[in-house]
Design a protein around this motif. Structure first.
Motif, PDB file in Angstrom:
ATOM      1  N   THR A 126      -0.921   0.377  -5.818  1.00  0.00           N
ATOM      2  CA  THR A 126      -1.180   1.104  -4.575  1.00  0.00           C
ATOM      3  C   THR A 126      -2.647   1.483  -4.444  1.00  0.00           C
ATOM      4  O   THR A 126      -3.259   1.297  -3.382  1.00  0.00           O
ATOM      5  CB  THR A 126      -0.317   2.374  -4.520  1.00  0.00           C
TER       6      THR A 126
ATOM      7  N   THR B   5       0.825  -1.206   0.000  1.00  0.00           N
ATOM      8  CA  THR B   5       0.000   0.000   0.000  1.00  0.00           C
ATOM      9  C   THR B   5       0.862   1.260   0.000  1.00  0.00           C
ATOM     10  O   THR B   5       0.310   2.364  -0.068  1.00  0.00           O
ATOM     11  CB  THR B   5      -0.935   0.026   1.218  1.00  0.00           C
TER      12      THR B   5
ATOM     13  N   LEU C   9       3.313   3.670  -1.878  1.00  0.00           N
ATOM     14  CA  LEU C   9       3.683   3.996  -3.255  1.00  0.00           C
ATOM     15  C   LEU C   9       5.193   3.932  -3.455  1.00  0.00           C
ATOM     16  O   LEU C   9       5.665   3.555  -4.535  1.00  0.00           O
ATOM     17  CB  LEU C   9       3.157   5.388  -3.614  1.00  0.00           C
TER      18      LEU C   9
END
Length: 226
Positions: free
Chosen positions: A161, A96, A98
């Motif tokens: 993401t 999750t 980036l």
């Protein structure tokens, strides 16, 4: 208590040490197994799944690109396990973040570009200008294709993401609704709990699909350069 729904995506710390590093090492610990003379059912199922996955990924790639089979399979397994482990309670999902996804996407995308420039530079540069392009449009098309080429790794990282973040956030919202409605409307809370269970199953499918899409797009980029 989570004061902000997005706090679940913040990197947890213990004594200043980021636990994201431990979460990133968990998939390698799960896959490490002792050698066996006779494989058990789990290993046979894993080998069958890897064989099917290898066939699907390598089918559109030319023979020179088959040397990428092992790195792509390792990347798929790593992403899949990190996505699935993040669905467990009291865990953290590194994918999750980036920064991590771009850290995986940019070097692998750059390797495909460098592979094409090394082995077939003419064909790699020819992708920047489609055949039959009118002369006045050549500069504009080269600029557009160059921008789209550099957007590819960003799209890889942002896609992974965004999908995982949206799913986890939706699960957090629905689980909060289950607890809030438990004492007021028990029947509605039970219905919401069923929706949460179905959403969890959907998120498991999303974890598999997103890992596969990430690797599949890399194979498509590789196909253009081998």
């Amino acid at each position: 208590m989570i004061l902000n729904f997005f706090d679940q995506f913040a990197t947890p710390l213990i004594l200043g040490f980021p636990l994201a590093l431990i979460a990133m090492l968990l998939p390698t610990l799960i896959l490490s197994q002792t050698p066996r003379v006779m494989p058990n059912r789990m290993l046979m199922a894993q080998q069958w799944f890897m064989a099917v996955l290898t066939k699907q990924l390598m089918l559109p790639i030319n023979k020179p690109g088959h040397s990428w089979t092992l790195p792509l399979l390792a990347l798929f397994t790593y992403l899949l396990l990190m996505n699935l482990l993040g669905l467990l309670p009291y865990t953290f999902t590194p994918t999750t973040q980036l920064a991590l996804n771009l850290g995986l996407a940019v070097p692998l995308w750059l390797m495909t570009i460098l592979t094409g420039l090394r082995h077939q530079p003419t064909m790699s540069l020819a992708h920047l200008l489609p055949m039959g392009t009118p002369t006045p449009l050549i500069p504009a098309l080269i600029i557009i294709e160059t921008i789209s080429l550099f957007i590819r790794p960003i799209a890889l990282g942002v896609r992974l993401t965004a999908n995982l973040t949206a799913g986890h956030l939706l699960m957090q919202l629905i689980s909060t609704a289950v607890l809030a409605l438990l004492h007021v409307f028990p029947s509605v809370s039970l219905l919401t709990l069923i929706i949460l269970i179905l959403l969890t199953a959907l998120e498991m499918a999303v974890a598999l699909i997103q890992a596969f899409v990430f690797v599949l797009l890399l194979t498509l980029y590789l196909q253009e350069n081998v």
